[in-house]
Scaffold this active site. Structure first.
Site, short mmCIF file in Angstrom:
data_model
loop_
_atom_site.label_atom_id
_atom_site.label_comp_id
_atom_site.label_asym_id
_atom_site.label_seq_id
_atom_site.Cartn_x
_atom_site.Cartn_y
_atom_site.Cartn_z
N ASN A 9 6.18 -0.51 -0.57
CA ASN A 9 6.20 -1.07 -1.57
C ASN A 9 6.49 -0.41 -3.03
O ASN A 9 6.07 0.82 -3.32
CB ASN A 9 4.63 -1.35 -1.93
CG ASN A 9 4.24 -1.99 -3.24
OD1 ASN A 9 5.23 -2.42 -4.02
ND2 ASN A 9 2.86 -1.84 -3.70
N TRP A 10 7.98 -0.47 -3.44
CA TRP A 10 8.50 0.09 -4.30
C TRP A 10 7.82 -0.05 -5.64
O TRP A 10 8.09 0.86 -6.53
CB TRP A 10 9.99 -0.20 -4.68
CG TRP A 10 11.09 0.13 -3.40
CD1 TRP A 10 10.48 0.52 -2.03
CD2 TRP A 10 12.22 -0.12 -3.16
NE1 TRP A 10 11.55 0.71 -1.29
CE2 TRP A 10 12.65 0.34 -2.00
CE3 TRP A 10 13.04 -0.48 -4.19
CZ2 TRP A 10 13.89 0.30 -1.49
CZ3 TRP A 10 14.79 -0.76 -3.84
CH2 TRP A 10 15.08 -0.06 -2.41
N LYS A 11 7.01 -1.07 -6.07
CA LYS A 11 6.36 -1.00 -7.29
C LYS A 11 7.53 -1.31 -8.28
O LYS A 11 8.61 -1.70 -7.75
CB LYS A 11 5.43 -0.02 -7.38
CG LYS A 11 4.35 0.22 -6.42
CD LYS A 11 3.29 0.95 -6.80
CE LYS A 11 2.41 1.09 -5.44
NZ LYS A 11 0.96 1.70 -5.78
N HIS A 94 -2.17 -7.52 -4.71
CA HIS A 94 -2.32 -5.85 -5.05
C HIS A 94 -3.11 -5.75 -6.04
O HIS A 94 -3.26 -6.12 -7.01
CB HIS A 94 -0.67 -5.59 -5.22
CG HIS A 94 -0.58 -3.90 -4.99
ND1 HIS A 94 -1.13 -3.14 -6.01
CD2 HIS A 94 -0.30 -3.23 -4.10
CE1 HIS A 94 -1.02 -1.78 -5.64
NE2 HIS A 94 -0.46 -1.89 -4.36
N GLU A 96 -3.09 -3.57 -8.33
CA GLU A 96 -2.39 -3.40 -9.31
C GLU A 96 -2.11 -4.69 -10.30
O GLU A 96 -2.46 -4.62 -11.64
CB GLU A 96 -1.15 -2.68 -9.27
CG GLU A 96 -1.35 -1.08 -9.09
CD GLU A 96 -0.29 -0.16 -8.23
OE1 GLU A 96 0.84 -0.86 -8.19
OE2 GLU A 96 -0.66 0.62 -7.67
N GLU A 166 -6.37 -1.76 1.25
CA GLU A 166 -5.97 -0.69 0.51
C GLU A 166 -6.99 -0.39 -0.58
O GLU A 166 -7.35 -1.11 -1.55
CB GLU A 166 -4.75 -1.08 -0.46
CG GLU A 166 -3.76 -1.53 0.40
CD GLU A 166 -2.52 -1.34 -0.44
OE1 GLU A 166 -1.37 -0.51 -0.03
OE2 GLU A 166 -2.28 -1.85 -1.50
N GLY A 172 -1.87 5.83 -4.55
CA GLY A 172 -1.21 6.63 -5.71
C GLY A 172 -1.90 8.00 -5.98
O GLY A 172 -1.81 8.70 -7.25
N SER A 212 -1.93 5.99 -0.18
CA SER A 212 -1.28 7.54 0.14
C SER A 212 -0.97 7.94 1.53
O SER A 212 -1.25 8.98 2.20
CB SER A 212 -2.33 8.36 -0.37
OG SER A 212 -2.80 8.44 -1.86
N GLY A 233 3.37 3.00 -0.67
CA GLY A 233 3.97 3.07 -2.03
C GLY A 233 4.85 4.26 -2.28
O GLY A 233 6.18 4.22 -1.78
N GLY A 234 4.32 5.46 -2.76
CA GLY A 234 5.09 6.49 -3.13
C GLY A 234 6.23 6.91 -2.15
O GLY A 234 7.18 7.20 -2.49
P1 PGA Z 1 0.73 4.70 -2.02
O1 PGA Z 1 0.59 3.04 -2.75
O2 PGA Z 1 1.20 5.03 -0.89
O3 PGA Z 1 1.50 5.04 -3.35
O4 PGA Z 1 -0.86 4.99 -2.58
C1 PGA Z 1 0.24 2.23 -1.73
C2 PGA Z 1 0.34 0.80 -2.51
O5 PGA Z 1 -0.05 0.61 -3.39
O6 PGA Z 1 0.65 -0.22 -1.94
#
Ligand code: PGA
Length: 250
Positions: A9-11, A94, A96, A166, A172, A212, A233-234
């Site tokens: 997930n590149w966001k 998600h 966010e 999640e 994050g 994470s 994500g990251g």
């Molecule tokens: P993260 O993000 O791996 O940076 O914690 C995961 C996500 O939000 O899908």
């Protein structure tokens, strides 16, 4: 044994030239992977990403989709638009989106139905906050997110939905759920899905862990019996790190 689904997930990261660079690096690194590898990229990268990954084993996903096929919804993108581009997956709900953009279980449910209508595979995100976990409300929250978000979804539709667990406190933050927490919670999610869609469908459905996940902790998390993959994500912004996760092999 199921394979795993590892989705990046590149966001809101990577313009077109960065996307090209990252995918060009990633393609050879994951070409032997026996898992399903997905990159969920910003809307503006979709066309280029689909084109670059054609004929490779990387599938492309979007990060949201609207619940109508078209109409006066300034700023939104529809499922037929994604389908036309050759997008295979879409993340819906998600945390966010829920936190910063007022996404609710009801709008998530509508978005999921529209995505399925256009043959997109859905990655539906659910998860509890730290306060909810500390006050023992995790199961109740997940239960309500699943029952409202998947309201009136049939068992055959459910097979095209991947649930991403999640925990909000792990996204994050560098704090991953322990392997035991992740396995236990995902096992609970599968039981809930089993009540909703029947045991066979629940067994077939993919449930990912997200929050994470990185090249160091992925191996242990992915070896758990109920964890069918990851939403990353990251670590998905680095081709080598993401490839290490995507190449997981039992
Ligand atoms: P993260 O993000 O791996 O940076 O914690 C995961 C996500 O939000 O899908």
């Amino acid at each position: 044994m199921k394979n795993k689904i590892l989705a990046g997930n590149w966001k809101m990261n990577n313009d077109i030239s960065c996307a090209r660079q990252l995918l060009t690096q990633l393609i050879p690194l994951v070409k032997e992977s026996t898992n399903t590898v997905v990159a969920c990229v910003p809307y503006t990268d979709l066309a280029v990403a689909v084109e670059l990954c054609r004929g490779t084993n990387i599938k492309i996903g979007a990060q949201n989709v609207h619940w109508a096929s078209s109409g006066a919804f300034t700023g939104e993108i529809s499922a037929p638009m994604l389908q036309e581009l050759g997008v295979a997956y879409v993340i819906i709900g998600h945390s966010e989106r829920r936190t910063y953009f007022g996404e609710t279980d009801a709008t998530i449910c509508m978005r999921i139905k529209k995505a399925l209508e256009y043959n997109l595979l859905v990655i539906m995100c659910i998860g509890e906050s730290l306060a909810q976990r500390q006050s023992n409300q995790t199961q109740q929250i997940l239960n309500s997110q699943l029952s409202l978000g998947l309201k009136d979804i049939s068992s055959s539709q459910a097979k095209n939905i991947i649930v991403a667990y999640e925990p909000i406190w792990a996204i994050g933050t560098g704090v991953t759920a322990t392997t035991q927490q992740a396995q236990e919670t995902i096992c609970y999610i599968r039981k809930t899905l089993s009540t909703m869609f029947g045991e066979n469908t629940a067994k077939e459905m993919y449930i990912q862990y997200g929050g994470s996940m990185n090249q160091t902790n992925a191996q242990e998390l992915l070896s758990q019996p109920d964890i069918d993959g990851g939403l990353i994500g990251g670590a998905s912004l680095d081709a080598t790190k993401f490839a290490t996760i995507a190449n997981y092999n039992k």
